[in-house]
Design an enzyme around this catalytic site. Structure first.
Site, short mmCIF file in Angstrom:
data_model
loop_
_atom_site.label_atom_id
_atom_site.label_comp_id
_atom_site.label_asym_id
_atom_site.label_seq_id
_atom_site.Cartn_x
_atom_site.Cartn_y
_atom_site.Cartn_z
N ARG A 177 0.84 -1.19 0.00
CA ARG A 177 0.00 0.00 0.00
C ARG A 177 0.88 1.25 0.00
NH1 ARG A 177 -1.95 0.78 4.36
NH2 ARG A 177 -1.23 -1.03 5.53
N SER A 200 -1.50 -3.73 10.24
CA SER A 200 -1.10 -4.59 9.13
C SER A 200 0.16 -5.38 9.48
CB SER A 200 -0.84 -3.73 7.89
OG SER A 200 -2.01 -3.00 7.58
N TYR A 205 -1.29 -3.49 -6.92
CA TYR A 205 -1.12 -4.22 -5.66
C TYR A 205 -2.42 -4.25 -4.83
CZ TYR A 205 -0.21 -5.17 -0.83
OH TYR A 205 -0.31 -5.70 0.42
N CYS A 259 0.60 -7.60 11.75
CA CYS A 259 0.82 -7.76 13.19
C CYS A 259 0.03 -8.92 13.78
CB CYS A 259 0.50 -6.46 13.92
SG CYS A 259 1.68 -5.15 13.53
N GLY A 260 -0.46 -9.83 12.95
CA GLY A 260 -0.95 -11.09 13.51
C GLY A 260 -2.43 -11.38 13.44
N ASN A 274 6.42 -8.49 2.10
CA ASN A 274 4.97 -8.29 2.01
C ASN A 274 4.34 -9.17 0.92
OD1 ASN A 274 2.51 -7.05 2.84
ND2 ASN A 274 2.58 -5.68 1.07
N HIS A 318 -10.67 -2.68 11.25
CA HIS A 318 -9.58 -3.54 10.75
C HIS A 318 -9.39 -4.68 11.76
CE1 HIS A 318 -5.11 -3.57 9.19
NE2 HIS A 318 -5.85 -4.45 8.56
N ARG A 375 2.17 -12.19 -0.56
CA ARG A 375 0.83 -12.53 -0.06
C ARG A 375 0.28 -13.79 -0.72
NH1 ARG A 375 -1.63 -8.85 3.92
NH2 ARG A 375 0.02 -7.32 4.17
N ASP A 418 -9.47 -9.96 8.61
CA ASP A 418 -8.93 -8.61 8.35
C ASP A 418 -9.92 -7.49 8.62
OD1 ASP A 418 -6.49 -7.26 7.38
OD2 ASP A 418 -7.74 -6.57 5.73
N LYS A 474 -9.67 -2.49 1.46
CA LYS A 474 -9.39 -1.37 2.34
C LYS A 474 -10.15 -0.11 1.91
CE LYS A 474 -7.18 -3.86 5.00
NZ LYS A 474 -5.82 -4.27 5.15
N THR A 481 -4.37 -12.50 10.78
CA THR A 481 -4.65 -13.75 10.08
C THR A 481 -4.23 -14.94 10.94
OG1 THR A 481 -4.43 -12.65 7.95
CG2 THR A 481 -4.22 -15.04 7.95
N GLY A 509 0.10 -20.40 18.33
CA GLY A 509 -0.88 -21.25 19.02
C GLY A 509 -0.93 -20.99 20.52
P1 GTP Z 1 -2.40 -7.82 7.29
O1 GTP Z 1 -2.92 -8.83 6.36
O2 GTP Z 1 -1.31 -7.00 6.70
O3 GTP Z 1 -3.48 -6.94 7.86
O4 GTP Z 1 -1.63 -8.59 8.49
P2 GTP Z 1 -2.13 -9.47 9.73
O5 GTP Z 1 -2.45 -8.58 10.88
O6 GTP Z 1 -3.18 -10.42 9.31
O7 GTP Z 1 -0.81 -10.25 10.14
P3 GTP Z 1 -0.41 -11.80 9.99
O8 GTP Z 1 -1.26 -12.70 10.84
O9 GTP Z 1 -0.35 -12.12 8.56
O10 GTP Z 1 1.04 -11.80 10.61
C1 GTP Z 1 2.07 -10.99 10.11
C2 GTP Z 1 3.40 -11.51 10.55
O11 GTP Z 1 3.47 -11.57 11.98
C3 GTP Z 1 3.70 -12.90 10.03
O12 GTP Z 1 5.02 -12.94 9.59
C4 GTP Z 1 3.50 -13.77 11.24
O13 GTP Z 1 4.31 -14.92 11.20
C5 GTP Z 1 3.87 -12.85 12.41
N1 GTP Z 1 3.12 -13.22 13.63
C6 GTP Z 1 1.79 -13.44 13.73
N2 GTP Z 1 1.43 -13.81 14.99
C7 GTP Z 1 2.57 -13.81 15.71
C8 GTP Z 1 2.86 -14.10 17.09
O14 GTP Z 1 2.00 -14.44 17.91
N3 GTP Z 1 4.17 -13.97 17.48
C9 GTP Z 1 5.14 -13.58 16.61
N4 GTP Z 1 6.38 -13.49 17.07
N5 GTP Z 1 4.91 -13.32 15.30
C10 GTP Z 1 3.64 -13.42 14.86
C1 SPV Z 2 -3.02 -4.64 5.10
O1 SPV Z 2 -2.05 -4.00 4.66
O2 SPV Z 2 -3.57 -4.37 6.19
C2 SPV Z 2 -3.56 -5.78 4.34
C3 SPV Z 2 -3.09 -6.00 2.98
O3 SPV Z 2 -4.44 -6.48 4.83
S1 SPV Z 2 -3.76 -4.87 1.86
O4 SPV Z 2 -4.86 -5.50 1.16
O5 SPV Z 2 -2.73 -4.51 0.94
O6 SPV Z 2 -4.27 -3.71 2.56
MN MN Z 3 -5.00 -5.82 6.90
#
Ligand code: GTP
Ligand code: SPV
Ligand code: MN
Length: 610
Positions: free
Chosen positions: A83, A274, A223, A276-277, A390, A252, A392, A299, A232, A279, A518
């Site tokens: 983004r 984004s 993208y 930060c965990g 980043n 979000h 995906r 999301d 978004k 998914t 987990g």
């Molecule tokens: P967007 O799709 O960008 O909104 O991201 P998101 O908030 O869904 O984040 P996602 O779950 O994809 O995690 C992003 C990164 O953080 C990945 O590389 C994960 O491996 C890492 N991550 C997620 N949960 C944890 C956790 O509990 N501990 C640590 N150390 N890393 C984590």
């Molecule tokens: C984010 O950046 O928070 C995402 C990916 O979930 S995007 O669709 O590019 O916004």
């Molecule tokens: Mn997101």
């Protein structure tokens, strides 16, 4: 599928599969402005999808993966990987309504500038018209959108991410429904005979939102967040403005169903910035016996009050656009299983020699040879990541083996708890229960996190990211906080409890203290047990944290010392934090609700920092 060959004209649109007057006139106007070779109405059919896939494989944009079912690899232009917050605009009529956290431009000026960019920009290309609905078509208030795009990659991605099918256009037409107009172009017209590139885009990018017109204009990028406009742009920026007007929330947030060993279920929502965990938590496989977790969304959550006063959340999306690196069998097995079910598009990951994909963190062993996301040979000695940070995966939600049966409920599920959290090396404890709604809103409004690769710019810098919505609030941030506070005052509201979590605190060696993934189920258990009155807490200046022995760490190799570090509230760190919060509130300016300034003063008092 309807093909309108050559220059589209008013007549040609008579073949359109709709009689919706507003839609027809908009499509005609856009076609006249952008001059595509042909117009294609997207119906969501299997044949249409197959034809587009074949076309993109032929063009070299997609690589069909021989090791996966119906799945494709794609590499973007190296300059179009995230983004672009600096090029994202909220074009409200009054600058004040965009607030201090958004870029603003006058709508007329932005429209004039972009109209010139759009002029003839689809020459040599197909203009696709994608009718979609965010959330369920049978929702009390179906939320329609139509994306016009000249990118077949966007079409294929939208088929995964949003509900696109002929029933949508039929119902929208029958009811002559309003829809959000989403206009997208990669901004790369083709001269006659000119060879296309695999990822057309334009160095000039605009992601513009006109909240009063419920309209999005995007130019120059292919993208995800810049181009899949249902996500978004609509479901957060435009929808947050609608939600402000109508008394609901567009956030979000992931949505998760938790069932305790007694078989009682609760739904919770969680906002983390984004990458930060979200998914990962949405698909968590609990490590504690007897607890079950099921996913509803990863999301975005739209939350409206039900007649019973509870907040009901729906996931407006149909697919996941998840961060690939770090997603593996040990961290997120349910995501790996979802991917195994097929129907994926991967963007900017690495390609294995035998026709599969790979990224950092997917497997314990690193392949000896790969083609990296930039198309270069790669070996473990290359000294650079094989997948873009980043990169995906784009995967249908229905693939998720732990999807909750309620995920497709037209009007959502009642939310018992909201979690806020970010990526902080210091200061923020593993989990804190806020004292009441207003305190929870304060903790959300001051949420902070280290920046990630999800947006272009520096990574790892702490910034305030209120409710994980900094890049997505479609209006003034102070008004947004006031809206959150006002919801808490609503007559008869049965409000969720608000928690703040931080999986990312580090020790002196810069290592994550908490094992995460987990094991986060231990924190979820504490939260659910708190709501049920079954877990103890101790009061600290910043909120309530688990009482000794109340966070279940059984079976975890975790010392009391480590736990204490995870939960510590360090007055010196908080002194600095409060200064930063003061700066943040000063930036919000006049529209900052006084309750939030009062919350900050009260926190100073509790910390003894008078
Ligand atoms: P967007 O799709 O960008 O909104 O991201 P998101 O908030 O869904 O984040 P996602 O779950 O994809 O995690 C992003 C990164 O953080 C990945 O590389 C994960 O491996 C890492 N991550 C997620 N949960 C944890 C956790 O509990 N501990 C640590 N150390 N890393 C984590
Ligand atoms: C984010 O950046 O928070 C995402 C990916 O979930 S995007 O669709 O590019 O916004
Ligand atoms: Mn997101």
């Amino acid at each position: 599928m309807t093909l309108l060959e050559n220059r589209p004209s008013t007549d040609a649109l008579a073949d359109a599969p709709t009689s919706h007057p507003g839609l027809l006139s908009w499509v005609r106007d856009v076609a006249r402005l952008t001059s595509p070779d042909r117009v294609q109405w997207v119906s969501g059919s299997t044949a249409e999808k197959k034809a587009l896939e074949d076309e993109l494989v032929e063009a070299g944009t997609l690589v069909r993966l021989t090791k996966q079912k119906d799945s494709f690899y794609c590499a973007s232009d190296p300059e179009d990987v995230a983004r672009v917050e600096g090029r994202t605009f909220i074009c409200s009529r009054n600058e004040r309504d965009a607030g201090p956290t958004n870029n603003w431009a006058a709508p007329d000026e932005m429209k004039a500038t972009m109209t010139e960019l759009y002029r003839d920009c689809m020459r040599g290309r197909t203009m696709f018209v994608i009718p979609f609905v965010m959330g369920h078509l049978d929702a009390d208030q179906p939320m329609y959108g139509v994306e016009i795009t000249d990118s077949p990659y966007v079409v294929l991605s939208m088929l995964i991410m949003a509900r696109v099918n002929s029933d949508v256009l039929a119902k929208m037409s029958r009811t002559n429904a309003d829809f959000v107009k989403c206009l997208h172009s990669v901004g790369a017209p083709l001269e006659p005979g000119e060879q296309d590139v695999v990822w057309p885009c334009n160095p000039t990018k605009y992601i513009s939102h006109f909240p009063e017109d419920r309209t999005v204009w995007s130019f120059g990028s292919g993208y995800g967040g810049n181009a899949l406009l249902g996500k978004k742009c609509y479901a957060l920026r435009i929808a947050s403005a609608i939600a402000h007007d109508e008394g609901w929330l567009a956030e979000h947030m992931l949505i998760l169903k938790l069932t305790n060993p007694e078989g009682e279920s609760k739904f919770i929502a969680a906002a983390f910035p984004s990458a930060c965990g979200k998914t990962n938590l949405a698909m968590i496989e609990p490590t504690i016996p007897g607890w079950k977790a099921e996913m509803l969304g990863d999301d975005i959550a739209w939350m409206r009050f039900g007649d019973d006063g509870q907040l009901y959340a729906v996931n407006p999306e149909f697919g996941m656009f998840g961060v690939a690196p770090g997603t593996g069998w040990s961290t997120n097995p349910n995501a790996m299983r979802a991917i195994e079910a097929g129907g994926n598009i991967f963007t900017n990951v690495a390609l294995t020699d035998d026709g599969d994909v790979w990224w950092e963190g997917m497997t314990d062993e690193t392949p000896e040879h790969l083609t990296d996301w930039r198309g270069n040979d790669w070996t473990p000695d290359s000294g650079r990541p094989a997948a873009h940070p980043n990169s995906r995966f784009c995967t249908p939600i229905e693939n998720v083996p732990v999807v909750a049966p309620e995920w497709d409920n037209p009007n959502g599920v009642p939310i018992s708890a909201i979690m806020f959290g970010g990526r902080r090396k210091t200061t923020m404890p593993l989990v804190t229960e806020t004292l009441d709604w207003a305190h929870g809103v304060f903790m959300g409004a001051t949420l902070s996190s280290e920046t990630t690769a999800a947006a272009t710019g520096q990574v790892g810098v702490v910034r305030r990211d209120p409710m994980a919505m900094l890049p997505f609030i479609g209006y003034d941030a102070g008004d947004y906080f006031a809206h959150w506070l006002a919801l808490g005052e609503r007559d008869g509201a049965v409000l969720p409890k608000i928690y703040y979590v931080n999986w990312f605190r580090r020790d002196e060696n810069n290592k994550f203290i908490w094992p995460g993934f987990g094991e986060n189920s231990r924190v979820l258990k504490w939260i659910v047990d708190r709501i049920d009155g079954k877990a103890d807490a101790v009061e600290t200046a910043i909120g309530r944290i688990p009482a000794p022995g109340s966070l279940d760490v059984a079976g975890l190799d975790f010392s009391d010392d480590e736990l204490a570090k995870c939960l510590a509230v360090d007055p010196a760190e908080w002194d600095a934090e409060l200064d930063d919060i003061a700066d943040w509130f000063a930036r919000i300016g006049d529209t900052l609700p006084s309750e939030l300034a009062d919350q900050r003063d009260a926190l100073r008092g509790r910390l003894g920092l008078e």
